[in-house]
Scaffold this active site. Structure first.
Site, PDB file in Angstrom:
ATOM      1  N   SER A 117       0.790  -0.779  -0.127  1.00  0.00           N
ATOM      2  CA  SER A 117      -0.092   0.111  -0.087  1.00  0.00           C
ATOM      3  C   SER A 117       0.846   1.204   0.134  1.00  0.00           C
ATOM      4  O   SER A 117       1.588   1.498   0.901  1.00  0.00           O
ATOM      5  CB  SER A 117      -1.086  -0.179   1.287  1.00  0.00           C
ATOM      6  OG  SER A 117      -1.726   1.144   1.060  1.00  0.00           O
ATOM      7  N   LEU A 118       0.833   2.055  -1.107  1.00  0.00           N
ATOM      8  CA  LEU A 118       1.827   3.016  -1.202  1.00  0.00           C
ATOM      9  C   LEU A 118       1.705   4.062  -0.128  1.00  0.00           C
ATOM     10  O   LEU A 118       0.693   4.479   0.288  1.00  0.00           O
ATOM     11  CB  LEU A 118       2.021   3.633  -2.703  1.00  0.00           C
ATOM     12  CG  LEU A 118       2.133   2.581  -3.875  1.00  0.00           C
ATOM     13  CD1 LEU A 118       1.929   3.211  -5.018  1.00  0.00           C
ATOM     14  CD2 LEU A 118       3.688   1.956  -3.674  1.00  0.00           C
ATOM     15  N   ASN A 177      10.704   7.368 -12.699  1.00  0.00           N
ATOM     16  CA  ASN A 177      10.452   6.656 -14.039  1.00  0.00           C
ATOM     17  C   ASN A 177       9.257   7.095 -14.886  1.00  0.00           C
ATOM     18  O   ASN A 177       8.956   6.555 -15.834  1.00  0.00           O
ATOM     19  CB  ASN A 177      10.247   5.022 -13.791  1.00  0.00           C
ATOM     20  CG  ASN A 177       9.273   4.633 -13.174  1.00  0.00           C
ATOM     21  OD1 ASN A 177       8.195   5.361 -13.076  1.00  0.00           O
ATOM     22  ND2 ASN A 177       9.137   3.426 -12.623  1.00  0.00           N
ATOM     23  N   SER A 349      -4.960  15.369  26.511  1.00  0.00           N
ATOM     24  CA  SER A 349      -6.305  14.597  26.358  1.00  0.00           C
ATOM     25  C   SER A 349      -6.011  13.063  26.612  1.00  0.00           C
ATOM     26  O   SER A 349      -6.923  12.526  27.191  1.00  0.00           O
ATOM     27  CB  SER A 349      -7.158  14.753  24.988  1.00  0.00           C
ATOM     28  OG  SER A 349      -7.296  16.226  24.919  1.00  0.00           O
ATOM     29  N   GLU A 370      -1.555  11.402  11.789  1.00  0.00           N
ATOM     30  CA  GLU A 370      -1.802  10.180  12.513  1.00  0.00           C
ATOM     31  C   GLU A 370      -1.130   8.918  11.552  1.00  0.00           C
ATOM     32  O   GLU A 370      -0.735   7.961  12.045  1.00  0.00           O
ATOM     33  CB  GLU A 370      -3.088  10.006  12.677  1.00  0.00           C
ATOM     34  CG  GLU A 370      -3.888  10.673  13.735  1.00  0.00           C
ATOM     35  CD  GLU A 370      -4.368  11.921  13.285  1.00  0.00           C
ATOM     36  OE1 GLU A 370      -4.633  12.861  14.112  1.00  0.00           O
ATOM     37  OE2 GLU A 370      -4.286  12.123  12.197  1.00  0.00           O
ATOM     38  N   ARG A 478     -13.405   9.356  27.758  1.00  0.00           N
ATOM     39  CA  ARG A 478     -13.291  10.814  28.328  1.00  0.00           C
ATOM     40  C   ARG A 478     -14.027  11.005  29.616  1.00  0.00           C
ATOM     41  O   ARG A 478     -13.284  11.579  30.416  1.00  0.00           O
ATOM     42  CB  ARG A 478     -13.895  11.700  27.257  1.00  0.00           C
ATOM     43  CG  ARG A 478     -13.527  13.130  27.590  1.00  0.00           C
ATOM     44  CD  ARG A 478     -14.472  14.062  26.615  1.00  0.00           C
ATOM     45  NE  ARG A 478     -14.004  15.441  26.752  1.00  0.00           N
ATOM     46  CZ  ARG A 478     -14.274  16.455  26.028  1.00  0.00           C
ATOM     47  NH1 ARG A 478     -15.116  16.192  25.106  1.00  0.00           N
ATOM     48  NH2 ARG A 478     -13.966  17.604  26.227  1.00  0.00           N
TER      49      ARG A 478
END
Length: 624
Positions: A117-118, A177, A349, A370, A478
């Site tokens: 997965s590039l 390329n 947090s 992320e 939270r």
């Protein structure tokens, strides 16, 4: 030097031949993407890299990451030229029992990281570069990029943070390329445009002819001398280089040449690269440049990681599980120097800031990036670190591809997603992770843990620190919650806790995290009305303790009510329903079924039908 250059050109020729042979034998693959990179690969493996081919785990080896994973034929061909693989091995390429997969995985022992997965390789390289600096090791990490993949945003996340941390031990090579899968790449054959971008991000850039061995060697020499910034060599190449019928032409991506075509192609290549093809390999003796152990290198080994018993007391009021997470990883950091914390600029947090205060040298601020953070964690983990990676649970969804690739690479990442569910309140639906259990559960060999109080959080972090089979995910809340367990309680992976039970139970309520507390409130209300139910804390959602659930349910009227702060699809309820299928047990699932909105936590729990009153109402409809 002249003879060395000829030797490298010979090796590049041999890699081209092998790339063609193996893809034609397989009937599939990406030979043209391999042909453009053969000269670069030859110079890397036989000129510049210092490594012990017989010991890929040597901590001082230079590392190589094939970010353009579809060019795997030239990667395997390089290891054949090194002497690790044989021609017979290459001819098993892409077959079921072969370790030489279409895109590299760790089933082949010399693979550093699973790619395909590039856009992930540069981030993995940055993680390895950070590990080298932390352990005072001299190895370089070389990352071969394709020009199509630099359209990926994660590449630029990696570029920026590599410059920020001055990773001069990371050297990227861009195989420019010109052609992607279906069209020309964004900047065509203009290496200066790529250079301008990387320079703007703080990289040293070197532009070369990627088929001129002298230029390649010179660029690799210069790259090693650069201080205080990462380096990228931008190599202008031709896709399909050496095969006139395909070179620099569209329509040949991912297409193997037929067995009828191959003899003519190989004969033509022999004429085109005649000097390399007929090079006398016995006239040059190559030996690998073995790495040396730096004097200040740190080797840290940790066996089982045991955290000091926490100071939480049963009945303590209002400690958020996210805060207990920060305290627990800090305790893990005390127990083992390999433990690290990576956070996406939400440390106050997620409470990763507690770890940073104690171990600033082992805390990596990844900023709001992320995707890069997760793949950097892969690089760090591959070099022996134990990274705990934290952000809001909802933001892991944008990095799910990187997490998926980490799982394919059998990386042992420890992920913590905070602020899960509608119970976060006023921030609204964009901040509410309501699909994370489903996403993380779908990964191979993953575990999904959902603590309800400080003690269970702390103990589950210890379990994560010692989990070696794949990705581990911790879901934290939270809201503050009371401590409901003794500090000596254990929480093994795959277990659950029976927190309420009697011999008069007519239903079983199963919750986790915030909904366990709602279930306990419901229990108290029902008990006052003379109705008896069992309650289970399903802190381990994957794997799941089906045996205990079935046993308790069978003695509780064969009725189960699950309640979760998550969408119903792929959540706790579906996991339980699957576990109890064909047992005669009836199950009802309370979960979030509509798009939420801003509001107070209590309002949202009520609106979603997952609060104590909703549980009471459901039990009453169930109760005989």
């Amino acid at each position: 030097m002249h003879q060395l250059k000829k030797f490298l050109e010979y090796k590049a020729y041999q890699m081209r031949v092998s790339s063609l042979l193996m893809t034609t034998a397989a009937g599939s693959g990406h030979p043209t993407s391999a042909l453009s990179a053969a000269d670069i690969m030859s110079a890397l493996f036989f000129y510049t890299m210092q490594y012990d081919p017989k010991n890929p785990d040597n901590p001082n080896n230079d590392r190589f990451i094939l970010s353009k994973g579809h060019a795997s034929p030239v990667f395997y061909a390089a290891w054949k030229e090194v002497g690790i693989l044989t021609e017979k091995d290459l001819l098993t390429y892409r077959t079921f029992n072969s370790v030489l997969e279409g895109h590299p995985t760790l089933r082949f022992i010399c693979t550093e990281a699973a790619t395909g997965s590039l856009g992930t390789g540069l981030s993995i390289g940055a993680g390895m570069g950070l590990s080298a600096k932390m352990d005072h090791r001299d190895f370089k990490t070389y990352v071969l990029l394709g020009d199509s993949e630099v359209a990926e945003g994660s590449i630029w996340e990696a570029a920026e943070i590599s410059a920020y941390y001055k990773l001069n031990n990371v050297i990227a090579i861009l195989d420019n390329n010109r052609l992607g899968q279906s069209t020309e790449v964004m900047h065509d054959h203009h290496p200066q445009r790529y250079a301008a971008k990387f320079e703007a991000f703080g990289w040293k850039t070197i532009i070369i002819d990627g088929h001129d061995m002298q230029e390649i060697m010179g660029a690799l020499d210069k790259a090693k001398e650069v201080q205080d910034q990462p380096v990228i060599i931008i190599a202008k190449t031709f896709k399909g280089y050496g095969v006139d019928s395909a070179q620099d032409k569209e329509g040949f991506h991912g297409k193997a040449f037929s067995k009828d075509e191959l003899p003519g192609i190989l004969e033509h290549m022999k004429r085109r690269f005649s000097e390399a093809a007929y090079f006398d390999a016995t006239s040059f003796t190559w030996t690998p440049q073995l790495p040396q152990e730096p004097k200040k290198a740190k080797t840290i080994e940790c066996n089982e990681i045991i955290l000091k018993t926490p100071s939480y007391k049963l009945g303590d009021k209002l400690i958020a599980t996210r805060k207990a997470y920060g305290q627990a990883i800090t305790a893990a950091g005390v127990a083992c120097e390999n433990v690290m914390s990576l956070d996406a600029e939400v440390k106050n947090s997620t409470y990763a800031e507690i770890f940073e205060a104690k171990f600033p040298e082992r805390f990596i601020q990844c900023f709001i990036a992320e995707q890069n953070m997760v793949s950097m964690g892969v690089g760090l983990e591959r070099r022996g670190k134990i990274p705990f990676i934290s952000t809001f649970a909802c933001f892991f969804t944008r990095a799910h591809d990187q997490i998926r690739m980490a799982a394919i690479g059998t990386s042992k990442l420890r992920l913590c997603g905070s602020h899960a569910g509608v119970s976060i309140g006023e921030d609204g639906p964009s901040q509410m992770a309501l699909e994370d259990i489903a996403l993380m559960s779908a990964l191979p060999n993953s575990i999904v843990l959902y603590p309800s109080d400080a003690v269970s959080t702390y103990k589950l972090v210890q379990e994560m620190a010692n989990y070696e089979q794949g990705i581990s995910y911790l879901r934290t809340t939270r809201m503050n919650t009371p401590v409901i367990y003794e500090a000596t309680e254990d929480f093994p992976i795959g277990g659950c806790k029976i927190v309420r039970q009697s011999n008069q139970d007519q239903a079983l309520i199963i919750g986790a995290g915030i909904t366990l507390h709602e279930a306990l409130k419901a229990y108290d209300v029902l008990l006052l009305q003379g109705m008896y139910v069992a309650v289970i804390d399903l802190y381990s959602i994957k794997p799941l303790d089906a045996q205990t659930i079935i046993k308790v349910a069978q003695s509780a009227g064969k009725k189960i009510i699950t309640v979760e702060d998550h969408y119903i699809q792929g959540g706790l309820g579906e996991a339980v329903a699957y576990a109890v299928r064909n047992t005669g047990i009836t199950i009802e699932c309370l979960a979030v079924t509509q798009l939420p909105r801003s509001g107070k936590p209590e309002e949202l729990l009520q609106w979603a039908g997952i609060d104590a009153q909703a549980i009471v109402d459901k039990v009453k409809r169930f109760y005989p």
